[in-house]
Design an enzyme around this catalytic site. Structure first.
Site, short mmCIF file in Angstrom:
data_model
loop_
_atom_site.label_atom_id
_atom_site.label_comp_id
_atom_site.label_asym_id
_atom_site.label_seq_id
_atom_site.Cartn_x
_atom_site.Cartn_y
_atom_site.Cartn_z
N LYS A 1 0.80 -1.23 0.00
CA LYS A 1 0.00 0.00 0.00
C LYS A 1 0.83 1.28 0.00
CE LYS A 1 -3.17 -1.05 -0.78
NZ LYS A 1 -3.38 -1.70 -2.11
N SER A 2 2.07 1.14 -0.45
CA SER A 2 2.96 2.30 -0.51
C SER A 2 2.95 2.96 -1.89
CB SER A 2 4.39 1.88 -0.17
OG SER A 2 4.42 1.30 1.10
N THR B 1 3.18 0.77 -4.74
CA THR B 1 4.00 -0.19 -5.48
C THR B 1 3.61 -0.27 -6.95
OG1 THR B 1 3.70 -1.47 -3.45
CG2 THR B 1 4.94 -2.53 -5.25
N ASN B 2 2.30 -0.30 -7.20
CA ASN B 2 1.85 -0.45 -8.59
C ASN B 2 2.13 0.79 -9.42
OD1 ASN B 2 0.52 -3.20 -8.96
ND2 ASN B 2 -0.22 -2.51 -6.96
N TRP B 3 2.17 1.90 -8.78
CA TRP B 3 2.55 3.14 -9.46
C TRP B 3 4.01 3.02 -9.91
CZ3 TRP B 3 2.18 8.66 -6.79
CH2 TRP B 3 2.18 9.64 -7.78
N HIS C 1 7.48 -7.52 -1.52
CA HIS C 1 7.14 -6.85 -0.25
C HIS C 1 7.92 -7.48 0.90
CE1 HIS C 1 3.90 -4.50 -1.86
NE2 HIS C 1 3.00 -5.45 -1.93
N SER D 1 -4.88 3.32 3.36
CA SER D 1 -5.02 2.59 2.10
C SER D 1 -5.27 1.10 2.38
CB SER D 1 -3.75 2.79 1.27
OG SER D 1 -3.84 2.13 0.05
N MET E 1 -3.87 5.05 -15.15
CA MET E 1 -3.74 3.71 -14.57
C MET E 1 -5.10 3.12 -14.20
SD MET E 1 -0.26 3.62 -12.31
CE MET E 1 -0.62 1.94 -11.77
N ARG F 1 -7.66 3.62 -5.46
CA ARG F 1 -8.79 4.11 -4.66
C ARG F 1 -8.91 5.63 -4.75
NH1 ARG F 1 -9.36 5.93 0.69
NH2 ARG F 1 -7.09 6.05 0.74
N LYS F 2 -7.89 6.34 -4.25
CA LYS F 2 -7.93 7.82 -4.25
C LYS F 2 -6.66 8.42 -4.83
CE LYS F 2 -10.87 9.90 -0.83
NZ LYS F 2 -10.89 10.58 0.47
N GLY F 3 -5.53 7.79 -4.47
CA GLY F 3 -4.25 8.25 -5.01
C GLY F 3 -3.84 9.63 -4.53
P1 A3P Z 1 -4.88 4.81 -1.91
O1 A3P Z 1 -5.57 3.60 -1.37
O2 A3P Z 1 -4.49 5.77 -0.82
O3 A3P Z 1 -5.65 5.47 -3.00
P2 A3P Z 1 0.09 -0.46 -3.73
O4 A3P Z 1 0.26 -0.37 -5.20
O5 A3P Z 1 1.37 -0.56 -2.97
O6 A3P Z 1 -0.91 -1.50 -3.35
O7 A3P Z 1 -0.50 0.95 -3.25
C1 A3P Z 1 -1.80 1.33 -3.62
C2 A3P Z 1 -1.92 2.83 -3.38
O8 A3P Z 1 -1.19 3.54 -4.40
C3 A3P Z 1 -3.37 3.29 -3.47
O9 A3P Z 1 -3.50 4.36 -2.54
C4 A3P Z 1 -3.43 3.75 -4.92
O10 A3P Z 1 -4.48 4.64 -5.20
C5 A3P Z 1 -2.08 4.43 -5.04
N1 A3P Z 1 -1.69 4.60 -6.47
C6 A3P Z 1 -1.56 3.65 -7.40
N2 A3P Z 1 -1.28 4.19 -8.61
C7 A3P Z 1 -1.23 5.52 -8.42
C8 A3P Z 1 -0.99 6.65 -9.29
N3 A3P Z 1 -0.78 6.48 -10.59
N4 A3P Z 1 -1.02 7.88 -8.74
C9 A3P Z 1 -1.25 8.06 -7.43
N5 A3P Z 1 -1.48 7.04 -6.56
C10 A3P Z 1 -1.48 5.79 -7.04
#
Ligand code: A3P
Length: 286
Positions: free
Chosen positions: A44-45, A47-49, A99, A129, A223, A248-250
Site C-alpha cells: 500500500k505504498s 507499489t503499482n505506481w 514486499h 489505504s 492507470m 482508490r484515491k491516489g
Molecule cells: P490509496 O488507497 O491511498 O488510493 P500499492 O500499489 O502498494 O498496493 O499501493 C496502492 C496505493 O497507491 C493506493 O492508494 C493507490 O491509489 C495508489 N496509487 C496507485 N497508482 C497511483 C498513481 N498512478 N497515482 C497516485 N497514486 C497511485
C-alpha cells in the site's frame, strides 16, 4: 470469503498464492542476478505506481507493453508461487517486485549488483489505504472497522508484518550504490524529477518526448483506465470489485480524514520510539 494468514518465520502472508516451501526457496536458493531490477515496498505504498513507471521507462514511454501485458507479468512478485516460477524460468536480467522484509529476502542479493528501489510512503496513509484494500481483498483478514485495522497495523498483524521493522530493516541498506530510496510523496510532489532520478539510477536514458509519455501514462486516471494495471483482471473470488478498487484515491494525507486525535497522538509516539536512530529527513513524515 476473507481468511486468515499463512505465517512464515513470524511474518503473516496472504493465505492464497503463497507457500511455505517457496518462501524458504526464495530466501535460501533464489539466485539474484547482477542485472536484475527489484522494486521493494511495504504493501500500500504505491507499489503499482512504481511498477508502471518502471515498465514505461524500459519501453521508452511506449504504452504498448503496459496496455497488453498484466502488471504482474511485467514485474512478477518474487515471493508468490506464480511469480517465483516465472522468474526462475526467465533468462537474463529480470524486473520484479517484492514486499518481503529484509530477513526473508534472497541471501544472494546482498552479494549482487542488482539494483533495488525501495519505495516508502507516510505510514499513516499506508494504514488508510490498507484498511480499504483488505476489505476488498478476500485472501487476508477482513478489518471490520478502521480502529481494528489501526491496532492490527501497530501490532504487525497485517500482511508482511510490522511496517516499522520493514522500514528499519531495509533502511540499513541506505548509502549502498545499488539501493535507491524514493517516497510516494516525492512522486506526487514532482513526478518528472522523480522519474528522472529513477531512470538515471537504472542507467537508462529517455528523451523529453519519451519522458512526457511516461508521465502521461502513469497518471492516476491513466492507470485506473488501464485494465492491465488496475487489477480488475483479478477474479472476483480473490477481490470483491463491487466494494472498491486498488486505485482508490491516489492522494497524500487521506489519513487526516480517518485518524482520531487520540490515534494520531498514539501513532506519533510509537513512530518516535520505533524509528529511533534514523537520520532526520530520511522518513520526512515522522
Ligand atoms: P490509496 O488507497 O491511498 O488510493 P500499492 O500499489 O502498494 O498496493 O499501493 C496502492 C496505493 O497507491 C493506493 O492508494 C493507490 O491509489 C495508489 N496509487 C496507485 N497508482 C497511483 C498513481 N498512478 N497515482 C497516485 N497514486 C497511485
Amino acid at each position: 470469503m476473507a481468511s486468515d494468514y499463512l505465517w512464515f518465520e513470524g511474518i503473516p502472508f496472504p493465505s492464497v498464492g503463497y507457500r511455505t516451501e517457496d518462501l524458504k526457496s526464495v530466501k535460501n536458493e533464489f539466485v539474484v542476478r547482477d542485472g536484475d531490477v527489484i522494486m521493494l515496498s511495504f504493501p500500500k505504498s504505491g507499489t503499482n505506481w512504481l511498477r508502471e513507471i518502471i515498465s514505461l521507462i524500459y519501453s521508452k514511454g511506449d504504452p504498448n507493453w503496459i496496455r497488453s501485458v498484466p502488471i504482474w507479468d511485467r514485474s512478477p512478485w518474487l515471493e508468490t508461487k506464480a511469480g517465483y516460477e516465472q522468474l526462475q524460468k526467465k533468462e537474463g536480467a529480470r524486473i520484479y517486485t517484492s514486499h518481503l522484509p529484509i530477513q526473508l529476502f534472497p541471501k544472494s542479493f546482498f552479494d549482487s549488483k542488482a539494483k533495488m528501489i525501495y519505495l516508502l510512503r507516510n505510514p499513516r496513509d499506508v494504514i488508510t489505504s490498507g484498511f480499504y484494500f483488505y476489505r476488498i481483498l478476500k485472501v487476508c483478514k477482513y478489518p471490520q472497522t478502521f480502529d481494528q485495522y489501526f491496532e492490527w497495523f501497530l501490532q504487525g498483524n497485517v500482511p508482511f508484518g510490522s511496517w516499522f521493522d520493514h522500514c528499519q530493516g531495509w533502511l540499513q541498506m541506505r548509502g549502498k550504490e545499488n539501493f535507491f530510496i524514493i517516497t510516494y510523496e516525492e512522486l506526487h510532489q514532482d513526478l518528472r524529477t522523480s522519474v528522472e532520478k529513477i531512470f538515471q539510477f537504472l542507467g537508462e536514458k529517455l528523451d523529453s518526448k519519451e519522458l512526457n509519455s511516461v508521465l502521461k501514462n502513469v497518471s492516476f486516471k491513466a492507470m485506473q483506465d488501464n485494465k492491465m494495471s488496475n487489477h480488475t483482471l483479478i477474479p472476483d473470488t480473490f477481490m470483491d470489485h463491487s466494494q472498491g478498487q486498488l486505485l482508490r484515491k491516489g492522494v497524500t494525507g487521506d489519513w487526516k480524514r480517518h485518524f482520531t486525535v487520540a490515534q494520531s497522538e498514539a501513532f506519533d509516539k510509537i513512530y518516535r520510539e520505533k524509528m529511533v536512530g534514523l537520520p532526520p529527513g530520511l522518513c520526512p513524515w515522522g
